[in-house]
Design a protein around this motif. Structure first.
Motif, PDB file in Angstrom:
ATOM      1  N   ASP A  25       0.405 -11.894  12.693  1.00 14.85           N
ATOM      2  CA  ASP A  25      -1.090 -11.824  12.088  1.00 14.85           C
ATOM      3  C   ASP A  25      -1.737 -10.438  12.531  1.00 14.85           C
ATOM      4  O   ASP A  25      -2.910 -10.440  12.893  1.00 14.85           O
ATOM      5  CB  ASP A  25      -1.903 -12.997  12.903  1.00 14.85           C
ATOM      6  N   LEU A  26      -1.033  -9.408  12.248  1.00 16.39           N
ATOM      7  CA  LEU A  26      -1.701  -7.897  12.412  1.00 16.39           C
ATOM      8  C   LEU A  26      -2.377  -7.309  11.301  1.00 16.39           C
ATOM      9  O   LEU A  26      -2.800  -6.320  11.553  1.00 16.39           O
ATOM     10  CB  LEU A  26      -0.380  -7.026  13.016  1.00 16.39           C
ATOM     11  N   GLY A  27      -2.279  -8.250  10.191  1.00 15.29           N
ATOM     12  CA  GLY A  27      -2.961  -7.562   8.865  1.00 15.29           C
ATOM     13  C   GLY A  27      -2.107  -6.573   8.143  1.00 15.29           C
ATOM     14  O   GLY A  27      -1.073  -5.946   8.774  1.00 15.29           O
ATOM     15  N   ASP A  28      -2.205  -6.377   6.697  1.00  9.92           N
ATOM     16  CA  ASP A  28      -1.500  -5.632   6.272  1.00  9.92           C
ATOM     17  C   ASP A  28      -2.176  -4.621   5.409  1.00  9.92           C
ATOM     18  O   ASP A  28      -3.356  -4.720   5.265  1.00  9.92           O
ATOM     19  CB  ASP A  28      -0.475  -6.458   4.872  1.00  9.92           C
ATOM     20  N   TYR A  29      -1.305  -3.564   4.658  1.00 14.11           N
ATOM     21  CA  TYR A  29      -1.843  -2.761   3.899  1.00 14.11           C
ATOM     22  C   TYR A  29      -3.181  -2.107   4.414  1.00 14.11           C
ATOM     23  O   TYR A  29      -4.434  -2.358   3.803  1.00 14.11           O
ATOM     24  CB  TYR A  29      -2.273  -3.036   2.366  1.00 14.11           C
ATOM     25  N   PRO A  30      -3.383  -1.481   5.389  1.00 12.36           N
ATOM     26  CA  PRO A  30      -1.784  -0.895   6.144  1.00 12.36           C
ATOM     27  C   PRO A  30      -1.592  -1.833   7.644  1.00 12.36           C
ATOM     28  O   PRO A  30      -2.582  -2.497   8.002  1.00 12.36           O
ATOM     29  CB  PRO A  30      -2.096   0.502   6.559  1.00 12.36           C
ATOM     30  N   LEU A  31      -0.352  -1.950   7.723  1.00 12.40           N
ATOM     31  CA  LEU A  31       0.045  -2.827   8.898  1.00 12.40           C
ATOM     32  C   LEU A  31       0.226  -1.727   9.896  1.00 12.40           C
ATOM     33  O   LEU A  31       0.413  -0.416   9.744  1.00 12.40           O
ATOM     34  CB  LEU A  31       1.647  -3.283   8.486  1.00 12.40           C
ATOM     35  N   ARG A  32      -0.554  -2.014  11.210  1.00 10.15           N
ATOM     36  CA  ARG A  32      -0.744  -1.165  12.240  1.00 10.15           C
ATOM     37  C   ARG A  32      -0.278  -2.011  13.530  1.00 10.15           C
ATOM     38  O   ARG A  32      -0.857  -3.050  13.567  1.00 10.15           O
ATOM     39  CB  ARG A  32      -1.861  -0.433  12.462  1.00 10.15           C
ATOM     40  N   LEU A  33       0.596  -1.211  14.541  1.00  9.77           N
ATOM     41  CA  LEU A  33       0.804  -2.232  15.971  1.00  9.77           C
ATOM     42  C   LEU A  33       0.110  -1.296  16.985  1.00  9.77           C
ATOM     43  O   LEU A  33       0.195  -0.019  16.895  1.00  9.77           O
ATOM     44  CB  LEU A  33       2.140  -2.182  16.304  1.00  9.77           C
ATOM     45  N   THR A  34      -0.676  -1.738  18.020  1.00 12.04           N
ATOM     46  CA  THR A  34      -1.013  -1.115  18.895  1.00 12.04           C
ATOM     47  C   THR A  34       0.029  -1.409  19.952  1.00 12.04           C
ATOM     48  O   THR A  34       0.985  -1.739  19.849  1.00 12.04           O
ATOM     49  CB  THR A  34      -2.336  -2.074  19.841  1.00 12.04           C
ATOM     50  N   ASP A  35      -0.064  -0.422  21.072  1.00  7.72           N
ATOM     51  CA  ASP A  35       1.163  -0.192  21.974  1.00  7.72           C
ATOM     52  C   ASP A  35       1.232  -1.949  22.637  1.00  7.72           C
ATOM     53  O   ASP A  35       2.303  -2.205  22.852  1.00  7.72           O
ATOM     54  CB  ASP A  35       0.836   0.523  23.245  1.00  7.72           C
ATOM     55  N   GLU A  36       0.308  -2.647  22.765  1.00  9.49           N
ATOM     56  CA  GLU A  36      -0.041  -3.912  23.265  1.00  9.49           C
ATOM     57  C   GLU A  36       0.899  -4.909  22.208  1.00  9.49           C
ATOM     58  O   GLU A  36       1.596  -5.773  22.637  1.00  9.49           O
ATOM     59  CB  GLU A  36      -1.154  -4.559  23.281  1.00  9.49           C
ATOM     60  N   ASP A  37       0.680  -4.814  20.744  1.00 10.98           N
ATOM     61  CA  ASP A  37       1.461  -5.299  20.017  1.00 10.98           C
ATOM     62  C   ASP A  37       2.898  -5.140  20.115  1.00 10.98           C
ATOM     63  O   ASP A  37       3.912  -6.084  20.018  1.00 10.98           O
ATOM     64  CB  ASP A  37       1.020  -5.173  18.642  1.00 10.98           C
TER      65      ASP A  37
END
Ligand SMILES: [Zn+2]
Length: 248
Positions: free
Chosen positions: A90-102
Motif C-alpha cells: 500500500d505504497l501508492g502509485d503514479y508514482p510508486l516510490r519506496l523509502t529505504d525503510e520500505d
C-alpha cells in the motif's frame, strides 16, 4: 511464514500494482502452486490511481473506495491462483516510490520466503515507470538480501533467478523472452483470476490472446513441425541471470 528453508519450494512475485501479477504471471503462479510451491505475491500498491480508470468513472468515487475494491479483486484473484501469501505494501502509485525503510521491509520478506525464483516487471517501460521502478527495487532488494552485512546473523539469500514477465506493449519495452512456460493445465485458474479484475474488463480477452500466441512460440521452440509439444496457453519470461547447468 518461516525463515527456515524447509522442503517446500517457494516463489516470490513483486508486482507494482494489484493486478499485474494476474495478467503477467498468473499461469506461472497457478502452475507452481499446483506443483506444491508456496507462492508469495507482494503488491507494492493497489494501482489505485493509474490502473483503475473504470472505477474512477463511477460517480462519488474516492481513493479509499478504489483501494478497497482493488484489494478485494486482488485477494479473489490470489485465491483463484492458489497464492499462499498476498502481501499488500500500500505504497501508492503514479508514482510508486519506496523509502529505504520500505525497501528493508521487502528485504525482510525476501529473506523470509527464501524464494527458489522471483518474478517482476520488464526492465524498461516508458508508458508505466512504476513497472520499471518495481524491477529496479526487486534487483536492489535481492542484492541487499544477499549481503552478509545486512542484519548479520540472519539467513542470507542465495541466487534465485529473476524472471521478467511480459509487459503490455512488448516490443516498446525491449523485452525479449528466453523462456516459455506451458500453463495449459492451469489456464482455467488464470482465466478465473483475470475475471476477478472487474475494473479492467477490456484486458480479459487481450491477455487470453497473448497466452494463445505464446503457446504457439512454446510449440515452435519445443520442436516445431518436427514434433513440437502442443500447448494451448503459455507465458513468456526473460531471465536476468545466467543459468548454471551440468549439461547443455
Ligand atoms: Zn501495473
Amino acid at each position: 511464514m518461516s525463515g527456515e528453508k524447509g522442503a517446500v519450494k517457494t516463489a516470490l512475485v513483486i508486482s507494482a500494482h494489484a493486478a499485474d501479477f494476474v495478467w503477467r504471471c498468473g499461469g506461472a503462479i497457478a502452475l507452481h502452486a499446483q506443483k506444491g510451491y508456496a507462492v508469495t505475491v507482494v503488491c507494492l500498491s493497489f494501482g489505485e490511481r493509474g490502473e483503475s480508470a473504470k472505477l474512477w468513472k463511477q460517480p462519488g468515487m474516492t481513493l479509499d473506495k478504489v483501494k478497497t475494491a482493488r484489494r478485494t479483486e486482488a485477494e479473489k484473484a490470489a485465491e483463484a491462483l492458489g497464492v499462499s501469501h498476498l502481501i499488500s505494501f500500500d505504497l501508492g502509485d503514479y508514482p510508486l516510490r519506496l523509502t529505504d525503510e520500505d525497501k528493508y521491509r521487502l528485504v525482510d520478506v525476501i529473506r523470509d520466503v527464501q524464494p527458489d525464483f522471483m518474478l517482476s516487471h520488464s526492465q524498461y517501460d516508458p508508458y508505466n515507470t512504476d513497472h520499471m521502478y518495481a524491477t529496479q527495487v526487486a534487483l536492489e532488494t535481492r542484492m541487499i538480501a544477499q549481503a552478509w552485512g545486512h542484519k548479520p546473523g540472519e539467513k542470507v539469500l542465495g541466487a534465485p533467478q529473476l524472471y521478467l514477465f511480459e509487459p503490455h506493449q512488448t516490443e516498446q519495452m525491449g523485452w525479449k523472452p528466453d523462456v516459455f512456460l506451458d500453463v495449459t493445465p492451469v489456464w482455467d485458474r488464470k482465466r478465473a483470476a483475470i475475471e476477478c479484475m472487474e475494473g479492467q474488463e477490456h484486458l480479459w480477452d487481450y491477455y487470453t490472446r497473448v497466452a494463445e500466441n505464446r503457446a504457439n512460440h512454446f510449440m515452435r521452440n519445443s520442436g516445431g513441425q518436427s514434433g513440437g509439444r502442443n500447448a494451448k496457453y503459455a507465458e513468456g519470461f526473460q531471465s536476468v541471470f545466467p543459468r548454471t547447468v551440468d549439461e547443455l
